[in-house]
Motif scaffolding. Structure first.
Motif: not given
Length: 69
Positions: A46-62
């Protein structure tokens, strides 16, 4: 512009992978994603950056990091 981002995410069970799938499905700019619990590999397109995806997943505690080829 469409990016393909591949990450290693620490997931131990279906609940873990489900949490990752939930945040990715709600994320703006994500066209498609694949969450593989066995290999702990998450692929996002998609039209997202690696940093955005990492930040979002990190919020789940993983624990999340770029996939090492």
């Amino acid at each position: 512009m469409s990016n393909t981002i591949v990450l290693k995410v620490a997931m131990m069970c279906g609940g873990c992978s489900g949490a990752v799938e939930r945040v990715l499905s709600k994320m703006e700019g994500v066209d498609a994603f694949d969450v593989n619990l066995e290999t702990q590999k998450v692929t996002v397109k998609g039209s997202v950056t690696q940093e955005e995806v990492i930040e979002k997943i990190a919020k789940t505690g993983k624990a999340v990091e770029p996939w090492a080829d």
